[in-house]
Write a protein that holds these residues in place. Structure first.
Motif, PDB file in Angstrom:
ATOM      1  N   ALA A  90       0.834  -1.203   0.000  1.00  0.00           N
ATOM      2  CA  ALA A  90       0.000   0.000   0.000  1.00  0.00           C
ATOM      3  C   ALA A  90       0.868   1.251   0.000  1.00  0.00           C
ATOM      4  O   ALA A  90       1.888   1.325   0.689  1.00  0.00           O
ATOM      5  CB  ALA A  90      -0.920  -0.003   1.213  1.00  0.00           C
ATOM      6  N   GLY A  91       0.460   2.219  -0.774  1.00  0.00           N
ATOM      7  CA  GLY A  91       1.190   3.482  -0.830  1.00  0.00           C
ATOM      8  C   GLY A  91       0.356   4.546  -1.507  1.00  0.00           C
ATOM      9  O   GLY A  91      -0.720   4.267  -2.056  1.00  0.00           O
ATOM     10  N   THR A  92       0.871   5.765  -1.476  1.00  0.00           N
ATOM     11  CA  THR A  92       0.143   6.873  -2.077  1.00  0.00           C
ATOM     12  C   THR A  92       1.130   7.894  -2.607  1.00  0.00           C
ATOM     13  O   THR A  92       2.306   7.907  -2.210  1.00  0.00           O
ATOM     14  CB  THR A  92      -0.804   7.526  -1.055  1.00  0.00           C
ATOM     15  N   GLY A  93       0.683   8.735  -3.511  1.00  0.00           N
ATOM     16  CA  GLY A  93       1.533   9.794  -4.038  1.00  0.00           C
ATOM     17  C   GLY A  93       0.699  10.829  -4.769  1.00  0.00           C
ATOM     18  O   GLY A  93      -0.337  10.508  -5.351  1.00  0.00           O
ATOM     19  N   SER A  94       1.150  12.070  -4.701  1.00  0.00           N
ATOM     20  CA  SER A  94       0.496  13.143  -5.444  1.00  0.00           C
ATOM     21  C   SER A  94       1.547  14.197  -5.770  1.00  0.00           C
ATOM     22  O   SER A  94       2.609  14.252  -5.151  1.00  0.00           O
ATOM     23  CB  SER A  94      -0.657  13.760  -4.641  1.00  0.00           C
ATOM     24  N   GLN A  95       1.242  15.016  -6.763  1.00  0.00           N
ATOM     25  CA  GLN A  95       2.220  15.965  -7.277  1.00  0.00           C
ATOM     26  C   GLN A  95       2.090  17.339  -6.638  1.00  0.00           C
ATOM     27  O   GLN A  95       0.988  17.885  -6.539  1.00  0.00           O
ATOM     28  CB  GLN A  95       2.049  16.110  -8.789  1.00  0.00           C
ATOM     29  N   LEU A  96       3.224  17.879  -6.184  1.00  0.00           N
ATOM     30  CA  LEU A  96       3.338  19.291  -5.805  1.00  0.00           C
ATOM     31  C   LEU A  96       4.780  19.717  -6.045  1.00  0.00           C
ATOM     32  O   LEU A  96       5.724  19.050  -5.598  1.00  0.00           O
ATOM     33  CB  LEU A  96       2.974  19.524  -4.331  1.00  0.00           C
ATOM     34  N   ASN A  97       4.950  20.816  -6.729  1.00  0.00           N
ATOM     35  CA  ASN A  97       6.289  21.341  -6.970  1.00  0.00           C
ATOM     36  C   ASN A  97       6.887  21.932  -5.700  1.00  0.00           C
ATOM     37  O   ASN A  97       6.161  22.369  -4.795  1.00  0.00           O
ATOM     38  CB  ASN A  97       6.243  22.439  -8.040  1.00  0.00           C
ATOM     39  N   LEU A  98       8.212  21.936  -5.642  1.00  0.00           N
ATOM     40  CA  LEU A  98       8.897  22.632  -4.561  1.00  0.00           C
ATOM     41  C   LEU A  98       8.447  24.096  -4.544  1.00  0.00           C
ATOM     42  O   LEU A  98       8.391  24.758  -5.587  1.00  0.00           O
ATOM     43  CB  LEU A  98      10.414  22.558  -4.773  1.00  0.00           C
ATOM     44  N   GLY A  99       8.108  24.585  -3.368  1.00  0.00           N
ATOM     45  CA  GLY A  99       7.531  25.919  -3.229  1.00  0.00           C
ATOM     46  C   GLY A  99       6.043  25.872  -2.979  1.00  0.00           C
ATOM     47  O   GLY A  99       5.459  26.850  -2.506  1.00  0.00           O
ATOM     48  N   GLU A 100       5.432  24.698  -3.291  1.00  0.00           N
ATOM     49  CA  GLU A 100       3.988  24.523  -3.089  1.00  0.00           C
ATOM     50  C   GLU A 100       3.678  23.447  -2.055  1.00  0.00           C
ATOM     51  O   GLU A 100       2.513  23.250  -1.689  1.00  0.00           O
ATOM     52  CB  GLU A 100       3.321  24.133  -4.413  1.00  0.00           C
ATOM     53  N   THR A 102       2.904  21.377   1.124  1.00  0.00           N
ATOM     54  CA  THR A 102       2.224  21.717   2.377  1.00  0.00           C
ATOM     55  C   THR A 102       2.480  20.649   3.427  1.00  0.00           C
ATOM     56  O   THR A 102       2.910  19.530   3.121  1.00  0.00           O
ATOM     57  CB  THR A 102       0.712  21.823   2.152  1.00  0.00           C
ATOM     58  N   VAL A 103       2.209  21.004   4.668  1.00  0.00           N
ATOM     59  CA  VAL A 103       2.326  20.037   5.763  1.00  0.00           C
ATOM     60  C   VAL A 103       1.374  18.868   5.537  1.00  0.00           C
ATOM     61  O   VAL A 103       1.724  17.708   5.777  1.00  0.00           O
ATOM     62  CB  VAL A 103       2.030  20.728   7.120  1.00  0.00           C
ATOM     63  N   GLU A 104       0.169  19.173   5.057  1.00  0.00           N
ATOM     64  CA  GLU A 104      -0.810  18.114   4.812  1.00  0.00           C
ATOM     65  C   GLU A 104      -0.317  17.145   3.738  1.00  0.00           C
ATOM     66  O   GLU A 104      -0.508  15.929   3.840  1.00  0.00           O
ATOM     67  CB  GLU A 104      -2.152  18.722   4.390  1.00  0.00           C
ATOM     68  N   HIS A 105       0.316  17.679   2.699  1.00  0.00           N
ATOM     69  CA  HIS A 105       0.898  16.853   1.636  1.00  0.00           C
ATOM     70  C   HIS A 105       1.971  15.932   2.213  1.00  0.00           C
ATOM     71  O   HIS A 105       1.995  14.729   1.934  1.00  0.00           O
ATOM     72  CB  HIS A 105       1.492  17.778   0.572  1.00  0.00           C
ATOM     73  N   CYS A 106       2.860  16.502   3.038  1.00  0.00           N
ATOM     74  CA  CYS A 106       3.906  15.695   3.690  1.00  0.00           C
ATOM     75  C   CYS A 106       3.292  14.597   4.541  1.00  0.00           C
ATOM     76  O   CYS A 106       3.675  13.423   4.438  1.00  0.00           O
ATOM     77  CB  CYS A 106       4.792  16.573   4.571  1.00  0.00           C
ATOM     78  N   ASP A 107       2.363  14.970   5.402  1.00  0.00           N
ATOM     79  CA  ASP A 107       1.778  13.998   6.334  1.00  0.00           C
ATOM     80  C   ASP A 107       1.076  12.876   5.580  1.00  0.00           C
ATOM     81  O   ASP A 107       1.202  11.700   5.943  1.00  0.00           O
ATOM     82  CB  ASP A 107       0.797  14.693   7.272  1.00  0.00           C
ATOM     83  N   GLY A 108       0.329  13.217   4.540  1.00  0.00           N
ATOM     84  CA  GLY A 108      -0.421  12.201   3.813  1.00  0.00           C
ATOM     85  C   GLY A 108       0.482  11.165   3.178  1.00  0.00           C
ATOM     86  O   GLY A 108       0.191   9.952   3.238  1.00  0.00           O
ATOM     87  N   LEU A 151       8.200  14.274  -2.595  1.00  0.00           N
ATOM     88  CA  LEU A 151       7.850  13.544  -1.375  1.00  0.00           C
ATOM     89  C   LEU A 151       7.674  12.063  -1.661  1.00  0.00           C
ATOM     90  O   LEU A 151       8.127  11.204  -0.912  1.00  0.00           O
ATOM     91  CB  LEU A 151       6.571  14.119  -0.754  1.00  0.00           C
ATOM     92  N   TYR A 152       7.009  11.744  -2.775  1.00  0.00           N
ATOM     93  CA  TYR A 152       6.820  10.346  -3.141  1.00  0.00           C
ATOM     94  C   TYR A 152       8.169   9.680  -3.413  1.00  0.00           C
ATOM     95  O   TYR A 152       8.450   8.586  -2.914  1.00  0.00           O
ATOM     96  CB  TYR A 152       5.933  10.253  -4.384  1.00  0.00           C
ATOM     97  N   ALA A 153       9.018  10.344  -4.198  1.00  0.00           N
ATOM     98  CA  ALA A 153      10.327   9.781  -4.524  1.00  0.00           C
ATOM     99  C   ALA A 153      11.155   9.585  -3.258  1.00  0.00           C
ATOM    100  O   ALA A 153      11.815   8.554  -3.082  1.00  0.00           O
ATOM    101  CB  ALA A 153      11.049  10.686  -5.513  1.00  0.00           C
TER     102      ALA A 153
END
Length: 246
Positions: A90-100, A102-108, A151-153
């Motif tokens: 099980a895993g997850t990933g989503s795209q956000l560029n550096l500078g965008e 968020t803490v929520e993105h990291c935590d998820g 974050l995913y990488a």
């Protein structure tokens, strides 16, 4: 084939995609499989594909929820007594560029891909014995990086290092731990998200000029689960069409 005859396996994220393909291969090779995932309707459909309750059981939950993991392993212990194979998929990933980011993105991402993987394995240890196999799902992105997927990488690079460290921690137990790292794979979700042109574009990125079929990843998951890989631990097996290898 019966390389896994009489074995008991658990696959997180086992109701769709790579996890389901691995579950199908495990059942074909004689294992009884527990699949663990978030959605009951998807789990139920997967059990039908796998051949019903004589072949597999489904347990609903999230690897980011430690109570759900406790429930899963308590059920496996009560029904089967022990485990031979843990496929922490099980895993997850989503795209956000550096500078965008968020803490929520990291935590998820990190709660699922790192913390979830750690506790999926750690909570399984009391059920494992000499000869058991732990398989962690990595990614070609953990080696190459990928734009907007930092974050995913990073989480998948961490998974690779977890396996190397745990192989040391498991010295003397006879329990092996390896990483299976797919490249772009033509799961139903990926095909829907990318469309026909997107599938072609992703396929063109590797020397084999196509995306993997999930069954090709499942075949390697069966190899790593079986005694055919009995002298392998702390290894990363790339099943990526050469994407991260050249």
């Amino acid at each position: 084939m019966s390389r896994l005859q009489g074995k008991t396996a658990v696959i997180t994220g086992g109701a769709t995609g790579i996890g389901l393909a691995a579950a199908q291969r495990y059942v074909e090779e004689g294992a009884f499989v527990y699949i663990f995932g978030r959605r009951q309707d998807t789990l139920d459909a997967a059990i039908d594909i796998l051949g019903g309750p004589s072949k597999a059981h489904a347990i609903q939950g999230s690897i980011a929820n430690l109570d759900d993991l406790d429930h899963m392993y308590a059920a496996i212990k009560a029904e089967r007594g022990s485990l031979d194979i843990v496929f922490a998929n099980a895993g997850t990933g989503s795209q956000l560029n550096l500078g965008e980011i968020t803490v929520e993105h990291c935590d998820g991402i990190l709660d699922t891909n790192i913390k979830g993987t750690i506790f999926t394995v750690q909570k399984a240890l009391p059920l494992l014995k000499s000869g058991s196999s732990i398989i962690l799902t990595g990614s070609s992105a953990g080696t190459t990086g990928s734009p907007a997927f930092s974050l995913y990488a990073a989480s998948k690079a961490a998974v690779r290092n977890l396996a190397k460290t745990w192989a040391e921690d498991l010295k003397g137990t006879g329990i092996r731990v390896n990483v299976l790292s797919p490249g772009p794979t033509a799961t139903e979700l990926a095909k829907t998200a990318l469309g026909e042109e997107g599938v072609k574009a992703f396929g063109a990125m590797n020397p084999l000029q196509r995306m993997a079929d999930p069954a090709e990843i499942g075949a390697v998951a069966a190899f790593l689960a079986s005694s055919d890989s009995s002298f392998m631990t702390a290894s990363e097996v790339a099943v990526d069409g050469g994407l991260a290898q050249i």
